[in-house]
Design an enzyme around this catalytic site. Structure first.
Site, PDB file in Angstrom:
ATOM      1  CG  ASN A 141     -30.590 -55.131  37.894  1.00 28.48           C
ATOM      2  OD1 ASN A 141     -30.615 -56.238  38.394  1.00 28.48           O
ATOM      3  ND2 ASN A 141     -31.617 -54.618  37.249  1.00 28.48           N
ATOM      4  CB  SER A 205     -30.185 -46.407  40.915  1.00 25.09           C
ATOM      5  OG  SER A 205     -30.848 -46.169  39.662  1.00 25.09           O
ATOM      6  CB  THR A 217     -34.125 -52.049  33.849  1.00 24.17           C
ATOM      7  OG1 THR A 217     -33.791 -50.665  34.030  1.00 24.17           O
ATOM      8  CG2 THR A 217     -32.875 -52.891  33.861  1.00 24.17           C
ATOM      9  CB  SER A 219     -35.282 -47.005  34.733  1.00 19.66           C
ATOM     10  OG  SER A 219     -35.094 -45.991  35.666  1.00 19.66           O
ATOM     11  N   GLY A 272     -29.295 -57.559  22.954  1.00 14.33           N
ATOM     12  CA  GLY A 272     -28.214 -56.769  22.397  1.00 14.33           C
ATOM     13  C   GLY A 272     -27.820 -55.659  23.352  1.00 14.33           C
ATOM     14  CB  ILE A 273     -24.946 -53.631  23.747  1.00 16.42           C
ATOM     15  CG1 ILE A 273     -24.427 -54.936  24.375  1.00 16.42           C
ATOM     16  CG2 ILE A 273     -24.465 -52.415  24.531  1.00 16.42           C
ATOM     17  CD1 ILE A 273     -22.916 -54.980  24.555  1.00 16.42           C
ATOM     18  CE1 TYR A 475     -38.587 -48.416  44.946  1.00 16.46           C
ATOM     19  CE2 TYR A 475     -38.273 -48.853  47.270  1.00 16.46           C
ATOM     20  CZ  TYR A 475     -37.748 -48.702  46.004  1.00 16.46           C
ATOM     21  OH  TYR A 475     -36.394 -48.828  45.782  1.00 16.46           O
TER      22      TYR A 475
END
Lengths: 597, 597
Positions: A141, A205, A217, A219, A272-273, A475
């Site tokens: 990240n 990534s 995130t 992505s 949370g996960i 970008y």
């Protein structure tokens, strides 16, 4: 001893992988020139973790004992190197600090769970003993999502998901796969490929990020034009929170109230996960061929990209470089690749004299086409026709092949230039088509001006890599010599220039890099004060003790946000006091985030 | 006096529009036969609102005075007819109750705002005087989303959005439009069409639903295979909540933490009132042609639909009827349409003798193809090829044209049969491809069994109308004679059979009809207990005083959910005590929602 591969703590990729500059003889001279380095710069010394002082380790004995009751010792790490590896992500800010031994906060231990049950037990124990948990995928990240909370005095635990890396099941007929959250890109694709399917998600990534990280995130991968962003791929997921486990149903679409998947997507570990998800997968395409084109300028390239979207025929990859990124890409050409001959004398002469290209303005477009023979041929034919109409010169398959080969290299190059005291990073956003070029010019201007308030010259470029019916991403990549003594402030100042311009220009703070800490000053403008209240409500409800990745996405309530750039720094930088000549006059910025006032 | 058109309170559509049964000579005989009506049934009497007792009107004088300070009198209605119109949506449960004078709760007044500022002031006043607000679009919801909270004793206000019906702006280049939330489908499309664009969102309720309602319920239209569900169309929105206004940015995609659009989408009025949204629009297609096909059976039709999705060539409309819905569609054929000749003697003979169709199993497929000439031709060619492979018989354009003509008629037919004491309604869901046929059979069995525990025969059919890479929707229609004295219980019992089968079969409680009140017993199984906590957290944060559409989506905390079907009813119904012969033995249901235990 369980061996878990991690990225080098001072840079990108495995410890033994370095950027191969030798095979790119034109690249370093190009960079030196563009950032104004006259002589070779001395390498910074090699990095020894023993030299770095981490914050005093805060191990809660009762918590550790509870964890030991169900986690075997080799999956509970308290050693310095593990702590260091899990301290930061990989933004310039992260790497510069860690390389300079600046670690204000660090996890006190790292746990590698094997199952959702273990994760639930870890979170339960953390709740019992008031311990902070920071979920960790592969650590790539660049928005400060992984940075530990540094004010509460609580023990900090990094929960590294890398051992939960299995593709649990594939339903090839439905086009779905159930995947554990810790699966790194390459291992996940390898498992999927054995079933003849692909997720189609290839972020820059890819080699060092996990599907759990992508979900946390929101992505985007470089094939998003066909396969969507990760939020378009998730059918269902499981996320363990301090108040229970969110479990959604594996259905293509629903009208079951507020979409619970979307409460987990983008939550950046603050609720949370995520332990696993069912995502859509696609059969591997029969045909897949990369192509390169050269457009006379950025505008014509943008118009061509737009027309492909409008005519419902986007290639699976569209990557349009502006003149800056085009120059960098051309300098990148490898000795071993015939891409080298791309702009040989004859081609250059043809482009200049026959096609009337101004080569300083020309823009390199990289595409990938795929599908069964019929789809592949149809789309390629249509795209060729559109590109031709907009003045493109077809470069054949070589530039595309070179791109495919080097597409995950950029972060390694960043390490190489950082070794030589160059600051380099990226900022990206998205906007609607009508606003794309105005925003592009405004952001280029803003970054360029900020950079040149700190140094005399630098690199600045932009590419478009994600397109939609209504708009596209932009970008930006920037780099320049570091301002000695003000390296971080300089970076933050330029980052701020980019983000200010995004928000002022109606765009979003990030298209796919998350909010984390680095983009937090702009979140209020992006989602509104009431939007922040909504997120705060979720946080309070699912994580009432604020143990999950605190102080990310939304600013903390109880303390002011210290972004790292003080008013005095801003004044100094905007007055060009860090460099000798060419002092620019400061200019007031509309919509300055509170934190900078 | 401001004249605002509303649907008739006792049924679907404007007061003067009735279902045209005369032009469909085969339809009523077909229905009578399938539900077992031997003689003509007497029409229920015409409906007079004067005959209905509404709950005592509870007008908070201070609130009314505050509202009058900024709302002109003709936009603040307190008369009985307005109250009645805004009491319910249009499910069988709603219509049966209102037709029988059962209105336990009703708005005490109706306000028609003209602007977001007015809405903010209304909500502020409601907050000041503890008054319940129920946002109202066109009143077509069939999940009980509009039903007033009936326990708190608070004054209830219906905020009818119909006067906020403008397309504010169109950015044709970007493919976006900013639209006020109260715009009804036809008026909105008319405005968009003047710019040469379409939203492409045509739910069955199109004529009587608003974009705000679509957003609040995560609606799907019959062209979703090309244009997406409403949640795929929203770029940004504004929603006034009791704690402030959520404002998101008009960008195609973002990574700005938790997606705030998705907190508003599907919130069903429980968090605030959506005032406007920027949605993606598409240029009107050059070509648009409907087609019909006949498949030998449902399975081959499903396989053909699947293959089109897998080969990336879905038509813009795919509507595959199962044998039950096919029979209904054929009975529907209008005298004036040459669709009548669709299954004339020669065709029937060809299908039976040459194609070896079992006409009792044959399934009607309706499609629309659109695009520019190239796209249109390509997709049609591919689809034709795939359909042929799966044994389809091409019926040409007539069935498609008839479908296009009658596509919004179904709710009118429901009124017609309700006038004749027939219960009729729908339940729909979605699942992954692998599970589609197993779920179809299980749900058909479950509904059929439940229905036949209440009457001897009934209508049951299903169609597929929304397809995705990973699966599709299943839309079930059921109807039978009402069980005298147990009309509501009978409906709820059959509804429960459908929902139980969805949840037991791994599907979702609704693909596009919302949760409201009617689907609430299944929400816990659908989004998990912790998912409910998340929604509760949002509610508490944005609407701490619970004034916005209380007790919808998630079950109330402070009181048990009374769904309307008691344990004793369940027993009675499952034992077939409502009908004379053929008593079925009861069977235990796994996963019975708490409310029925």
């Amino acid at each position: 001893m369980l061996n878990i591969e991690q990225m080098k703590w001072w840079g990108w990729g495995g410890e033994n992988i370095e950027f191969d500059m030798d095979s790119k003889p034109e690249l370093w001279p190009y960079i030196k020139n563009v950032v104004g380095i006259e002589d070779e710069v001395k390498l910074t010394p090699s990095f020894k973790y023993e030299d770095i002082d981490l914050p005093l380790q805060n191990l809660n004995e009762k918590f550790i004992n509870q964890i030991k009751s169900f986690i075997d010792p080799e999956r509970l790490r308290v050693d310095k190197k593990e702590r260091l590896i899990h301290s930061y992500g990989k933004s310039f800010r992260d790497l510069w600090r860690i390389r300079n031994g600046i670690v204000h906060a660090s996890p006190d231990c790292v746990i590698y769970p094997l199952s959702e049950n273990e994760i639930a037990s870890i979170i339960k124990a953390a709740l019992d003993f008031d311990i902070v948990i920071i979920p960790f995928g592969a650590g790539s990240n660049i928005a400060g999502c992984l940075e530990a909370d540094n004010g509460s005095g609580r023990m900090i635990v990094s929960v590294d998901m890398k051992l939960m890396d299995k593709v649990i099941s594939v339903d090839k007929y439905s086009g779905t796969a159930r995947i554990q959250a810790g699966a790194l890109g390459p291992l996940m694709e390898k498992q999927l490929n054995t079933f003849g399917v692909t997720l189609g998600h290839f972020p820059d990534s890819f080699e060092y990020s996990t599907i759990g990280g992508w979900i946390a995130t929101r992505s985007a991968g470089m094939q998003s034009d066909k396969y969507g962003k990760i939020e378009d791929m998730v059918l269902s997921l499981r996320m363990v929170t301090p108040t229970g486990t969110i479990i959604t149903r594996t259905v293509p679409k629903s009208s079951n109230g507020i979409d619970i998947n979307h409460i987990c997507l983008g939550s950046e570990g603050t609720l949370g996960i995520v332990t696993e998800a069912v995502v859509q997968v696609h059969k591997l395409p029969e045909y897949r061929v990369p192509y390169g084109y050269l457009f006379p300028d950025f505008e014509s390239g943008v118009n061509a990209v737009y027309e492909c979207v409008e005519k419902y025929c986007p290639p699976v990859v569209t990557r349009l470089n502006d003149p800056g990124k085009t120059a960098l890409s051309l300098a990148y050409r490898s000795r071993s690749s015939s891409f080298k001959s791309l702009l040989g004398k004859a081609v250059k002469s043809y482009l200049k004299n026959v096609k009337k290209f101004d080569l300083d303005k020309a823009c390199l477009m990289l595409n990938v086409f795929e599908g069964d023979k019929e789809n592949f041929t149809e789309i390629r034919k249509k795209v060729n026709r559109i590109y031709k109409k907009h003045g493109a010169f077809n470069l054949g398959t070589e530039p595309g092949k070179a791109f495919e080969k080097g597409k995950y290299d950029f972060p390694y190059l960043r390490d190489y230039v950082m070794d030589r005291n160059i600051m380099a990073d990226v900022s990206e956003t998205s906007t609607v088509w009508q606003n794309l070029l105005p925003l592009y010019y405004a952001v280029m201007d803003s970054i360029d001006k900020a950079m040149k308030q700190t140094v005399n010259k630098g690199f600045l470029g932009c590419h478009i890599s994600h397109t939609y019916h209504t708009g596209a991403s932009l970008y930006f990549t920037f780099g320049c010599q570091q301002a000695p003594g003000y390296e971080l402030e300089q970076y933050l100042y330029i980052k701020k220039a980019a983000e200010d311009a995004f928000i002022k220009g109606g765009a979003t703070l990030s298209h796919h890099h998350a909010v984390g800490f680095e983009h937090m000053p702009w979140i209020k403008d992006d989602i509104s004060e009431t939007g922040i209240k909504a997120v705060r409500g979720l946080k309070k409800s699912l994580d009432p003790n604020n143990i999950m990745n605190p102080d990310k996405i939304i600013p903390p309530l109880e303390k002011p946000l210290n972004w790292g750039l003080q008013k005095s720094d801003l004044e100094k930088l905007s007055n060009g006091l860090l460099k000798k000549p060419d002092i620019h006059s400061p200019e007031s910025e509309a919509g300055e985030p509170d934190v900078f006032k």
